[in-house]
Enzyme design. Structure first.
Site, mmCIF file in Angstrom:
data_model
loop_
_atom_site.group_PDB
_atom_site.id
_atom_site.type_symbol
_atom_site.label_atom_id
_atom_site.label_comp_id
_atom_site.label_asym_id
_atom_site.label_seq_id
_atom_site.Cartn_x
_atom_site.Cartn_y
_atom_site.Cartn_z
ATOM 1 N N ARG A 17 13.534 -1.133 -2.742
ATOM 2 C CA ARG A 17 12.952 0.151 -2.336
ATOM 3 C C ARG A 17 12.516 0.078 -0.872
ATOM 4 O O ARG A 17 13.158 0.636 0.020
ATOM 5 C CB ARG A 17 11.761 0.476 -3.266
ATOM 6 C CG ARG A 17 11.322 1.918 -3.250
ATOM 7 C CD ARG A 17 10.417 2.290 -2.100
ATOM 8 N NE ARG A 17 9.223 1.465 -2.026
ATOM 9 C CZ ARG A 17 8.394 1.456 -0.995
ATOM 10 N NH1 ARG A 17 8.636 2.221 0.050
ATOM 11 N NH2 ARG A 17 7.345 0.667 -0.978
ATOM 12 N N ASP A 18 11.487 -0.674 -0.615
ATOM 13 C CA ASP A 18 10.892 -0.774 0.719
ATOM 14 C C ASP A 18 11.897 -1.338 1.737
ATOM 15 O O ASP A 18 11.947 -0.914 2.895
ATOM 16 C CB ASP A 18 9.665 -1.692 0.590
ATOM 17 C CG ASP A 18 8.760 -1.697 1.790
ATOM 18 O OD1 ASP A 18 9.214 -1.309 2.867
ATOM 19 O OD2 ASP A 18 7.602 -2.121 1.659
ATOM 20 N N CYS A 73 9.501 -2.762 10.516
ATOM 21 C CA CYS A 73 8.238 -2.099 10.815
ATOM 22 C C CYS A 73 8.579 -0.814 11.559
ATOM 23 O O CYS A 73 9.224 -0.868 12.605
ATOM 24 C CB CYS A 73 7.371 -2.993 11.689
ATOM 25 S SG CYS A 73 5.906 -2.151 12.288
#
Ligand code: ZN
Length: 312
Positions: free
Chosen positions: A15-16, A240
């Protein structure tokens, strides 16, 4: 020392991590990675997300992933759910657990979901109702729990307040997310104790990013506090959003290596996991930040003949 003997790792790569990839990862390949991770002993995964397919095209295949993944091994397959509509889709797809998310700072929540924190929390009542009717547990993720890229420090008491709302909503656990890699060991200690005080009945997990290189140091801080739930991604996949070249999630293999060497059982086969991470690197076509996948285990010995020794 207060180390737990066992820790539950949640693999968030599908997911992430996948959602940070520009190129679409074919659905069959996503499913194969999830199946292999479960086979390696991963007990819980964030398998996908039921956010709007327009917002996150990479995870538009959430229902297909849930339909075709091998459920026979009993790993918990959780999915991110942004609102009631997402909860209805997730329930229909048969997820084992729903995960809702809110930021600990107003500006990040506004930027992320265009809502005030309070609006997000009120919206979770609908998700909790849908999940409750379907008999599916809900957990809550608190983003930027250790610092916000727009506002700076986040008061641990604020994180505690949100966790206490989660407890009132009947959630099973809270995970504190270090979304932009601003956590440090003292901040981890402060937030963990704030959450424990405000929501003593709630499970507690930690989701660190290695953006500034101290992700595993923060895990050590969590271990000393007795925290036994950690989230990470295989190969360390995931970036990020505010620092394009910085790494995102801590890497699952590196985390498993640390935990097992500390005597904390994870139930995960590290060798299998490292092989999966290498295949992921090949599949996405760019280098991943994981270290164990490159260096191997510490007792993987080398033949002396194969290494050239520099003179002097
Ligand atoms: Zn993350």
């Amino acid at each position: 020392m207060n180390h737990p003997l066992h820790a539950q790792i949640t693999e968030v790569g599908p997911r992430d991590g996948f959602q940070a990839e520009r190129d679409f990862i074919p659905t069959a390949q996503k499913i194969e990675f999830i199946n292999r991770l479960v086979d390696a002993g991963v007990p819980r995964l964030e398998a996908t997300s039921f956010v709007s397919p327009r917002a996150v095209p990479q995870l538009a295949d959430a229902a297909e992933v849930m339909r075709d993944v091998d459920r026979s091994r009993g790993a918990v397959l959780a999915a991110l759910v942004p609102n009631k509509r997402g909860a209805l889709r997730a329930a229909e797809a048969g997820v084992d657990e729903m995960v809702v998310f809110v930021s600990a700072s107003e500006s990040h929540n506004r930027k992320n979901v265009n809502r005030e924190i309070e609006e997000s929390l009120v919206g979770f009542e609908d998700v909790a109702r849908v999940a409750g009717e379907a008999g599916i547990p809900v957990s809550g993720a608190i983003s930027v729990a250790f610092g916000c890229p727009f506002e700076g420090d986040v008061a641990p008491a604020r994180v505690g307040e949100i966790a206490s709302r989660f407890q009132e909503l009947g959630f099973v656990s809270a995970s504190l997310g270090d979304t932009t890699g601003m956590a440090t060991p003292p901040l981890v200690a402060a937030s963990v104790s704030a959450v424990r005080e405000a929501a003593p009945g709630l499970g507690l997990g930690l989701h660190f990013h290695n953006t500034r290189g101290i992700g595993l140091a923060n895990v050590m801080a969590g271990l000393e506090l007795g925290v036994d739930k950690y989230e990470s991604s295989f190969g360390g996949i995931g970036g990020c959003p505010f620092a394009p070249k910085a790494t995102g999630n801590i890497c699952t293999e590196d985390l498993v290596y640390l935990l097992e060497e500390m005597g904390v059982d994870t139930g995960i086969d590290l060798r299998k996991l490292a092989a999966i991470a290498c295949d992921l690197e090949a599949a996405v076509g760019h280098e991943l930040p994981g270290q164990i996948m490159k260096a191997g285990l510490r007792l993987d010995l080398h033949s002396m003949d194969s290494v050239r020794v520099a003179e002097g």
